[in-house]
Design an enzyme around this catalytic site. Sequence first.
Site, mmCIF file in Angstrom:
data_model
loop_
_atom_site.group_PDB
_atom_site.id
_atom_site.type_symbol
_atom_site.label_atom_id
_atom_site.label_comp_id
_atom_site.label_asym_id
_atom_site.label_seq_id
_atom_site.Cartn_x
_atom_site.Cartn_y
_atom_site.Cartn_z
ATOM 1 N N ASP A 50 6.860 -50.298 -63.065
ATOM 2 C CA ASP A 50 7.512 -49.313 -63.847
ATOM 3 C C ASP A 50 8.781 -48.957 -62.717
ATOM 4 O O ASP A 50 8.310 -49.706 -62.206
ATOM 5 C CB ASP A 50 6.005 -48.116 -64.162
ATOM 6 C CG ASP A 50 5.173 -47.878 -62.547
ATOM 7 O OD1 ASP A 50 5.813 -48.449 -61.163
ATOM 8 O OD2 ASP A 50 4.701 -47.489 -62.800
ATOM 9 N N ASN A 88 -4.103 -39.120 -60.960
ATOM 10 C CA ASN A 88 -4.636 -38.113 -62.203
ATOM 11 C C ASN A 88 -4.633 -38.694 -63.435
ATOM 12 O O ASN A 88 -4.639 -38.241 -64.750
ATOM 13 C CB ASN A 88 -2.914 -37.261 -63.251
ATOM 14 C CG ASN A 88 -1.747 -38.526 -63.023
ATOM 15 O OD1 ASN A 88 -1.931 -39.965 -62.749
ATOM 16 N ND2 ASN A 88 -0.698 -37.559 -62.902
ATOM 17 N N GLU A 134 1.552 -40.950 -68.094
ATOM 18 C CA GLU A 134 0.373 -39.894 -67.402
ATOM 19 C C GLU A 134 -0.663 -39.295 -68.454
ATOM 20 O O GLU A 134 -0.038 -39.439 -69.431
ATOM 21 C CB GLU A 134 1.825 -38.068 -66.953
ATOM 22 C CG GLU A 134 3.724 -39.074 -65.998
ATOM 23 C CD GLU A 134 2.125 -38.905 -64.963
ATOM 24 O OE1 GLU A 134 1.613 -39.489 -65.077
ATOM 25 O OE2 GLU A 134 2.732 -39.267 -63.812
ATOM 26 N N HIS A 159 -3.375 -41.455 -64.100
ATOM 27 C CA HIS A 159 -2.223 -42.831 -65.238
ATOM 28 C C HIS A 159 -1.898 -44.277 -64.451
ATOM 29 O O HIS A 159 -2.582 -44.538 -63.556
ATOM 30 C CB HIS A 159 -0.908 -42.292 -64.482
ATOM 31 C CG HIS A 159 -0.163 -42.018 -63.176
ATOM 32 N ND1 HIS A 159 0.855 -41.107 -62.884
ATOM 33 C CD2 HIS A 159 -0.260 -43.275 -62.212
ATOM 34 C CE1 HIS A 159 1.079 -41.901 -61.255
ATOM 35 N NE2 HIS A 159 0.522 -43.069 -61.304
HETATM 36 C C1 GLP Z 1 2.258 -44.853 -58.456
HETATM 37 C C2 GLP Z 1 2.835 -45.286 -59.523
HETATM 38 C C3 GLP Z 1 1.847 -46.343 -60.154
HETATM 39 C C4 GLP Z 1 0.436 -47.583 -59.277
HETATM 40 C C5 GLP Z 1 0.704 -45.954 -58.496
HETATM 41 C C6 GLP Z 1 -1.158 -46.052 -57.373
HETATM 42 O O1 GLP Z 1 2.801 -43.385 -58.974
HETATM 43 N N1 GLP Z 1 3.026 -45.457 -61.268
HETATM 44 O O2 GLP Z 1 2.304 -48.403 -60.435
HETATM 45 O O3 GLP Z 1 -0.468 -47.776 -59.349
HETATM 46 O O4 GLP Z 1 1.068 -44.764 -59.198
HETATM 47 O O5 GLP Z 1 -0.074 -45.924 -56.524
HETATM 48 P P1 GLP Z 1 -1.086 -45.896 -55.226
HETATM 49 O O6 GLP Z 1 -1.230 -47.424 -55.101
HETATM 50 O O7 GLP Z 1 0.299 -46.295 -54.328
HETATM 51 O O8 GLP Z 1 -1.809 -45.517 -55.257
#
Ligand code: GLP
Length: 252
Positions: free
Chosen positions: A70, A141, A148, A143
Amino acid sequence: MDIRIFSTANELSAFTAQEIIELVRARKSSNRTCVLGLAAGATPVAVYQNLVRLHRQGQSFANVVTFNLDEFYPMPPNSPHSFSRFMRENFLNLVDLDPANIHEFDGSLRNHGVAEFCERYGRAIAGAGGIDLQLLGIGRNGHIGFNEPGAARTSRTRLVNLDTVTRRDARDSFGADEVPHQAITMGIGSILSARRILLLAVGRHKTAILAKALDGAVTDKVPASFLQKHPCASAYLDRTAAERLARVNQSL
Ligand code: GLP
């Protein structure tokens, strides 16, 4: 869904890196490429550090093809907030990957070019033979990628609107800069097409959402819950993240 609990985040990261390396080697020994779907974010950083360390000890990534999961939109590729830059600096530029094998989202595209770019991205994944192993984190949330709550199970790579939880959580790393309102993400359908999926989560801030995603109903309100239906998905968690899971808390 298979759930594995690790005493520490370090153990989780080393184990994950080892699984990736074993897959890379197995594919190499049959003269095949290994297609990896890669997540940005804080959680997988130590996995990438382990992979880079193994590369410095002689492990090659020449047969690896990568697809980023992403990217924020809009997002200049060299912005400190860019996931593409994050992946290059934490992994892709530090190993012997062929640059032609690296696939990332272009957050600097004009709006009318995004849909076609996403189409091509999906075709490139199919052309590479599909994703062998997809790494995922999880948002508070629920995702996965930037899919989302409300995202369809069959969704493909596309431009999406970010919800308020995601934008609020991103504010820490954006500082004074405004968090974009949109992002480009592989869809849930695209993610579920991967042959192996590893969902990584550590820390207390992920405990509540993991209980919903892994033990709760499969619902588009919690996009990660769709992983429960995948034939070969595992969740690798540290003890804190796993604390509220009904299925495993007796062994904690
Ligand atoms: C982000 C991204 C994801 C990521 C997730 C968790 O916003 N969209 O690709 O895996 O949230 O992030 P983190 O590993 O920093 O908790």
